[in-house]
Scaffold this active site. Structure first.
Site, PDB file in Angstrom:
ATOM      1  N   ARG A   1      -9.088  -0.562   4.084  1.00 25.28           N
ATOM      2  CA  ARG A   1     -10.488  -0.171   3.901  1.00 25.28           C
ATOM      3  C   ARG A   1     -11.332  -1.429   4.060  1.00 25.28           C
ATOM      4  NH1 ARG A   1     -14.379   0.223  -0.220  1.00 25.28           N
ATOM      5  NH2 ARG A   1     -15.768   2.037   0.003  1.00 25.28           N
TER       6      ARG A   1
ATOM      7  N   LYS B   1     -14.053  -9.004  -1.056  1.00 28.67           N
ATOM      8  CA  LYS B   1     -14.140  -8.926  -2.512  1.00 28.67           C
ATOM      9  C   LYS B   1     -13.995 -10.312  -3.151  1.00 28.67           C
ATOM     10  CE  LYS B   1     -12.913  -4.085  -3.262  1.00 28.67           C
ATOM     11  NZ  LYS B   1     -11.966  -3.128  -3.869  1.00 28.67           N
TER      12      LYS B   1
END
Length: 288
Positions: free
Chosen positions: A269, A235
């Protein structure tokens, strides 16, 4: 925000998840592998175009040690195109059915904020619902989860995937995120939902600085006695901080995931299962 003294009056710490009769232990942190059936996910390397590609990717992730496969058909990256519920189902249901058929023991999670998609996915063979909207984007979601009695990932977000960046304003980030999660958690508890996983929502209505503040205080989220999921893989908090792109963000992802594990994360995740699994194995060896 609950006080430390109040934590025992809330949820007791879960050590297992009941995935439609399959018990998934949380004694050792788990790896959730990301399978995106979308043409516009923020990380191009994660995009899959068919059920056959999803099965091949699932096979590799399971071989690499994935405990959960998380399938999504709606990109939540900033600026992503709106997708109808029907198109979302058309993307993911064939993949769920194919993976369930080829790997009947695999635990499948579905990344959706829509109750109708959640219900169809469970019917197709999925076990867990991972809701980026935390029940705020579809008022039918909580009742659907309560009726289905499947594990539910309650993520913190404000606004919608299209406008969430404008809602990244906090006076006390950790307290406010915890309060908002607890408010939704109380509704789930009232409905009798038994297995809830908390996700502080890295990157959702959060700036890069907010994301690192959440990471520094991730252990605070254990106050509610529930498993905590950390989703930071490739991210912007990683690649923008390093001045690189998503394709080069694996090393940075391993670094922030290591911090999350040391602060009590129960589920990572990730796009890169093998590396996450190895990180968990090595950090578990450092425990006394």
């Amino acid at each position: 925000m609950p006080t430390l003294e109040a934590k025992d009056t809330l949820f007791k710490k879960k050590s297992t998840l009941n995935c439609r009769g399959k018990l998934l232990s949380l004694e050792v942190p788990l790896v959730m592998g990301i399978l995106n059936l979308t043409p516009d996910s923020f990380f191009p390397g994660s995009r899959l175009n068919s059920a056959d590609e999803a099965v091949q990717k699932a096979a590799q992730m399971l071989a690499d040690g994935a405990d959960i496969l998380d399938i999504g058909g709606y990109s939540t990256r900033p600026g992503a195109a709106e997708v109808s519920a029907q198109e979302e189902q058309d993307r993911i249901l064939p993949a769920i059915e194919a993976i369930h058929r080829n790997f009947p023991e695999a635990i499948i999670s579905v990344d959706t904020f829509r109750a109708s998609v959640a219900e169809a996915s469970i019917a197709a063979g999925a076990h867990i619902i991972n809701d980026v909207g935390g029940g705020l984007l579809d008022e039918a979601m909580f009742e659907t989860i309560a009726r289905l009695q499947v594990p539910y990932v309650l993520m913190h977000m404000r606004g919608t995937p299209q406008d969430m960046a404008s809602h990244a304003k906090y006076d006390n980030l950790v307290v406010e995120v915890l309060d908002e999660l607890q408010s939704q958690l109380a509704k789930l508890q009232q409905l009798g939902v038994k297995d809830v996983i908390l996700d502080p929502g890295f990157g959702f209505a959060k700036t890069v600085e907010h994301n690192f503040e959440l990471l520094r205080h991730l252990e605070d989220f254990r106050i509610l006695g529930l498993p905590v999921l950390a989703g930071m893989s490739r991210k912007s908090m990683v690649y923008k901080s390093l001045g690189i792109n998503q394709a080069d963000a694996l090393t940075g992802t391993i670094a922030v995931n290591s911090v999350a594990l040391m602060k009590g994360a129960d589920i990572l995740r990730v796009h890169d299962v093998k590396e996450a699994k190895q990180t968990i194995i090595l950090l578990e060896k450092t425990k006394l």
